[in-house]
Design an enzyme around this catalytic site. Structure first.
Site, PDB file in Angstrom:
ATOM      1  CG  HIS A 172      -5.850  -2.170   8.648  1.00  0.00           C
ATOM      2  ND1 HIS A 172      -5.865  -0.801   8.801  1.00  0.00           N
ATOM      3  CD2 HIS A 172      -4.597  -2.545   9.027  1.00  0.00           C
ATOM      4  CE1 HIS A 172      -4.689  -0.401   9.229  1.00  0.00           C
ATOM      5  NE2 HIS A 172      -3.908  -1.424   9.378  1.00  0.00           N
TER       6      HIS A 172
ATOM      7  CD  GLU B 293      -8.637   1.061   7.390  1.00  0.00           C
ATOM      8  OE1 GLU B 293      -8.560   0.102   8.181  1.00  0.00           O
ATOM      9  OE2 GLU B 293      -8.093   2.155   7.618  1.00  0.00           O
TER      10      GLU B 293
ATOM     11  CG  ASN C 141      -8.853  -1.336  11.729  1.00  0.00           C
ATOM     12  OD1 ASN C 141      -7.909  -2.011  11.337  1.00  0.00           O
ATOM     13  ND2 ASN C 141      -9.271  -0.255  11.090  1.00  0.00           N
TER      14      ASN C 141
ATOM     15  CG  ASP D  45      -0.303  -0.418   2.503  1.00  0.00           C
ATOM     16  OD1 ASP D  45       0.944  -0.373   2.575  1.00  0.00           O
ATOM     17  OD2 ASP D  45      -1.017  -0.790   3.438  1.00  0.00           O
TER      18      ASP D  45
HETATM   19  P1  PGA Z   1       2.127  -1.537  12.590  1.00  0.00           P
HETATM   20  O1  PGA Z   1       0.973  -1.506  11.517  1.00  0.00           O
HETATM   21  O2  PGA Z   1       3.116  -2.548  12.131  1.00  0.00           O
HETATM   22  O3  PGA Z   1       2.682  -0.145  12.563  1.00  0.00           O
HETATM   23  O4  PGA Z   1       1.504  -1.899  13.897  1.00  0.00           O
HETATM   24  C1  PGA Z   1       0.452  -2.694  11.016  1.00  0.00           C
HETATM   25  C2  PGA Z   1      -0.766  -2.393  10.197  1.00  0.00           C
HETATM   26  O5  PGA Z   1      -1.488  -1.414  10.511  1.00  0.00           O
HETATM   27  O6  PGA Z   1      -1.042  -3.137   9.255  1.00  0.00           O
END
Ligand code: PGA
Length: 241
Positions: free
Chosen positions: A138, A143, A136, A68
């Protein structure tokens, strides 16, 4: 199908993740790696860089596709995911930058997204996809709310903007939209490596592994994939399925 490794801390999670990526690179010097950004894989990438410096890894024929990118952050913006990848990995190993791909967050629209899926296909698909997981649930920036198959633009949820604000000078600076590989792209990878670190990921991870498959928790679609390796330092209760 999940293989779950419970690790005692972030350092051992990162060592095991780097070992799995290293094995892929050694077995398949032309592998297409699906890569992730975020805080979780940083030490994994550091470990790969160390192995490269020790002469154990050769990235010269490796390709990569990232999950992404934020919309409207130029590739040289320090918070862009292109910048992150260059900084943490690509500039420190012998990968050919021309073979590293990050979705184009500067060109909006369906055509740009479709080009990304076509690109992944033209590379022969992803051999090993690294994933983090949001609080959450994702994966990439898919999302909660609906399952979307193709690469697409997404309006980031309040919870994601809040979680990512720590990396920006103020929450107002966090982009409100992003481009993300869709769920078909992720599920098409031959193998998936899901990394979850920290107490705040426990609930989402347990739901993804053992809860119903639901768009309310996008990571739950990983239950449909035949080969997912999970590495976590969360104290999750392992269940047989
Ligand atoms: P993080 O993010 O590694 O910064 O916890 C993971 C994500 O949101 O997919």
């Amino acid at each position: 199908m999940f293989t779950v490794y419970k690790e005692k801390d972030y350092a051992s999670l990162s060592r095991r993740a780097a070992a799995i990526l290293s094995a892929e690179i050694i077995h398949n010097p032309k592998a297409v790696l699906g890569l992730a950004t975020g805080t979780t894989p940083i030490e994994t990438y550091q470990n790969l860089v160390e192995s490269y410096r020790e002469g154990l890894l050769d990235f010269s024929k490796i390709s990569s596709v990232n999950l992404d990118e934020y919309c409207n952050l130029s590739p040289d913006h320090p918070q862009s995911y292109r910048y992150f990848m260059n900084y943490h990995l690509f500039d420190r190993v012998n990968i050919n930058k021309k073979n590293t791909f990050v979705p184009d967050g500067m060109t909006e629209g369906k055509e740009a997204a479709a080009r990304y899926d076509a690109l992944i296909e033209s590379l022969g698909g992803i051999d090993l996809q690294v994933l983090g997981i949001g609080q959450n649930g994702h994966i990439g920036f898919n999302e909660p709310g609906e399952f979307i198959a193709d690469t697409h633009m997404v309006t980031l949820s309040e919870s994601t903007i809040k979680a990512n604000a720590r990396l920006f000078a103020s929450p107002d600076e966090v982009p409100k939209s992003a481009v993300t590989m869709g769920l078909r792209g992720i599920l098409s990878a031959k193998k998936i490596l899901l990394l979850a670190s920290g107490k705040n990921k426990k609930q989402a991870l347990e739901g993804a592994l053992y809860g119903p498959i639901t768009a309310d928790l996008p990571a739950s679609v990983l239950q449909l994939h035949p080969k997912v390796i999970v590495i976590t330092d969360c104290d999750i209760a392992l269940q047989k399925r």
